[in-house]
Design a protein around this motif. Structure first.
Motif, PDB file in Angstrom:
ATOM      1  N   UNK A 105       0.833  -1.212   0.000  1.00 48.90           N
ATOM      2  CA  UNK A 105       0.000   0.000   0.000  1.00 48.90           C
ATOM      3  C   UNK A 105       0.862   1.254   0.000  1.00 48.90           C
ATOM      4  N   UNK A 106       1.927   1.227   0.807  1.00 53.86           N
ATOM      5  CA  UNK A 106       2.846   2.367   0.831  1.00 53.86           C
ATOM      6  C   UNK A 106       3.530   2.519  -0.528  1.00 53.86           C
ATOM      7  N   UNK A 107       3.913   1.397  -1.108  1.00 52.21           N
ATOM      8  CA  UNK A 107       4.565   1.422  -2.427  1.00 52.21           C
ATOM      9  C   UNK A 107       3.635   2.025  -3.483  1.00 52.21           C
ATOM     10  N   UNK A 108       2.374   1.564  -3.506  1.00 48.15           N
ATOM     11  CA  UNK A 108       1.400   2.084  -4.477  1.00 48.15           C
ATOM     12  C   UNK A 108       1.152   3.569  -4.285  1.00 48.15           C
ATOM     13  N   UNK A 109       1.087   3.979  -3.016  1.00 51.05           N
ATOM     14  CA  UNK A 109       0.839   5.386  -2.712  1.00 51.05           C
ATOM     15  C   UNK A 109       1.986   6.274  -3.192  1.00 51.05           C
ATOM     16  N   UNK A 110       3.218   5.835  -2.953  1.00 47.19           N
ATOM     17  CA  UNK A 110       4.392   6.610  -3.387  1.00 47.19           C
ATOM     18  C   UNK A 110       4.428   6.707  -4.913  1.00 47.19           C
ATOM     19  N   UNK A 111       4.155   5.572  -5.577  1.00 52.07           N
ATOM     20  CA  UNK A 111       4.154   5.573  -7.039  1.00 52.07           C
ATOM     21  C   UNK A 111       3.052   6.481  -7.602  1.00 52.07           C
ATOM     22  N   UNK A 112       1.898   6.462  -6.973  1.00 53.13           N
ATOM     23  CA  UNK A 112       0.758   7.240  -7.452  1.00 53.13           C
ATOM     24  C   UNK A 112       0.990   8.739  -7.302  1.00 53.13           C
ATOM     25  N   UNK A 113       1.605   9.134  -6.183  1.00 54.74           N
ATOM     26  CA  UNK A 113       1.772  10.557  -5.885  1.00 54.74           C
ATOM     27  C   UNK A 113       3.129  11.118  -6.321  1.00 54.74           C
ATOM     28  N   UNK A 114       3.966  10.277  -6.909  1.00 56.53           N
ATOM     29  CA  UNK A 114       5.283  10.745  -7.341  1.00 56.53           C
ATOM     30  C   UNK A 114       5.165  11.659  -8.559  1.00 56.53           C
ATOM     31  N   UNK A 115       6.149  12.525  -8.719  1.00 59.52           N
ATOM     32  CA  UNK A 115       6.178  13.384  -9.893  1.00 59.52           C
ATOM     33  C   UNK A 115       6.382  12.527 -11.143  1.00 59.52           C
ATOM     34  N   UNK A 116       5.872  12.959 -12.288  1.00 57.90           N
ATOM     35  CA  UNK A 116       5.981  12.154 -13.519  1.00 57.90           C
ATOM     36  C   UNK A 116       7.405  11.690 -13.821  1.00 57.90           C
ATOM     37  N   UNK A 117       8.380  12.581 -13.572  1.00 57.03           N
ATOM     38  CA  UNK A 117       9.761  12.208 -13.882  1.00 57.03           C
ATOM     39  C   UNK A 117      10.333  11.186 -12.890  1.00 57.03           C
ATOM     40  N   UNK A 118       9.674  11.035 -11.716  1.00 59.88           N
ATOM     41  CA  UNK A 118      10.150  10.096 -10.709  1.00 59.88           C
ATOM     42  C   UNK A 118       9.392   8.767 -10.707  1.00 59.88           C
ATOM     43  N   UNK A 119       8.349   8.671 -11.511  1.00 64.54           N
ATOM     44  CA  UNK A 119       7.557   7.443 -11.561  1.00 64.54           C
ATOM     45  C   UNK A 119       8.351   6.318 -12.239  1.00 64.54           C
ATOM     46  N   UNK A 120       8.115   5.110 -11.783  1.00 61.74           N
ATOM     47  CA  UNK A 120       8.776   3.945 -12.369  1.00 61.74           C
ATOM     48  C   UNK A 120       8.142   3.598 -13.707  1.00 61.74           C
TER      49      UNK A 120
END
Length: 364
Positions: free
Chosen positions: A186-201
């Motif tokens: 859940x923490x992983x999904x949240x970080x990925x969802x709210x990350x800046x476009x350039x920081x997304x995996x």
């Protein structure tokens, strides 16, 4: 099979040809009674699988003690006196991996397993969480009383959590696959969802990391190791089947293309891998049975000596087999063998790494 009863009817059941003796002269089928007891069925299966007892034991003896002799005999046309290479490999592979998968662990291993299971039970996990919560509450009380600042309170609480996690990792053996970077999926999904476009995996990186996190969340370290090892061993024959054509191809690269066909290298490979699997089986059985006698120093020493000799012989086996089969001088054969050894080690490392990843992402 010579003891089975012949049919009175001389018409072949397979091709309807007239059978004067035991075997049909047209298709080769034995003209025996098709209705058999379970005993006859079992004996027929075993004899068909091993191509008679004498051929089986002759094959095993030559495979272990006479490197490359089976390959030379087979390619020279002497094929009825020994088991066929493919049948030999399948038989040894089946027996080896079947016994490894069903053979129970010895008492020491079971005691260790029970101890680890006792340590990693849900009740203990809840107790640890309660302990962390109580310690955090004490720090919050200090903050409310004005004994420490808000910044100091947050810093101490983070330190408590980090210390507990570090301690658990040390007790756990620190074992995670690809590193456990997040507390939960859940923490992983949240970080990925709210990350800046350039920081997304990227899509693949996200999928792999999420799969890793799911598995690490689902199992404790001990459970994960046991599950992974069990699945890896169960699927290892697949990796061997993938690797054998590559091994034969490397042999082909180092030999005269006009003198040797790829088929020849394939037969050599089947016999060589059959020997390695048979050696693995013998080592497993020897370690298992002598493992019950580890409390006696003599048997521990015997186990160690036997294992050392067996491993060294398995490493040495390729060189005389390669020299005798291909007929190169000893110096050239040894040189080629050493070069091929390092090339194969490189590809084995890559294949086993990929196979480990494949096994991991398919854990259930």
């Amino acid at each position: 099979m010579g003891k089975t009863v012949l049919r009175k009817d001389k018409t072949c059941l397979n091709c309807r040809y007239v059978v004067e003796n035991r075997f049909c002269p047209n298709c080769g089928q034995e003209n025996t009674d098709i209705r058999k007891t379970f005993h006859h069925l079992f004996i027929h299966f075993f004899e068909d699988l091993t191509h008679y007892e004498n051929a089986f034991w002759r094959t095993i003896k030559n495979l272990i003690l006479k490197p490359a002799s089976l390959t030379k005999e087979y390619l020279s046309g002497k094929r009825l006196s020994y088991l066929a290479p493919v049948r030999l490999y399948i038989f040894i592979s089946f027996i080896t991996f079947f016994l490894i998968s069903v053979m129970p662990e010895n008492k020491e291993a079971n005691d260790s397993k029970q101890a680890s299971e006792k340590f990693y039970n849900p009740t203990e996990k809840v107790k640890k969480q309660d302990t962390i919560y109580k310690e955090q509450q004490k720090i919050i009380d200090f903050e409310k009383k004005g004994l420490i600042s808000k910044k100091e309170s947050d810093s101490i609480q983070k330190f408590i959590v980090a210390s507990k996690e570090k301690k658990e990792d040390q007790e756990d053996g620190g074992f995670t696959f690809f590193g456990k970077q997040y507390k939960s999926v859940q923490e992983f999904d949240s970080i990925q969802k709210n990350a800046k476009p350039e920081n997304k995996m990227g899509a693949f990186q996200y999928w792999l990391n999420r799969k890793t996190q799911l598995v690490n969340d689902r199992y404790t370290a001990t459970e994960l190791k046991e599950k992974f090892v069990e699945s890896f061993i169960h699927n290892l024959p697949k990796a061997l089947f993938v690797y054998m054509p590559l091994f034969a191809f490397i042999l082909w690269l180092f030999q005269d293309k006009k003198k040797w066909y790829y088929f020849d290298h394939g037969i050599f490979t089947l016999h060589y891998f059959s020997f390695l699997l048979l050696g693995l089986l013998i080592l497993k059985l020897e370690n298992y049975f002598l493992g019950f006698l580890n409390e006696y120093t003599l048997f521990t020493v015997i186990n160690y000596i036997f294992t050392t000799i067996a491993v060294l012989y398995m490493l040495y086996y390729f060189f005389p087999a390669h020299h005798r089969f291909y007929g190169d001088s000893k110096i050239i054969s040894i040189t080629k063998g050493i070069v091929m050894f390092f090339i194969n080690m490189f590809f084995v490392f890559i294949i086993l790494t990929l196979f480990a990843v494949y096994t991991f992402i398919n854990l259930h």
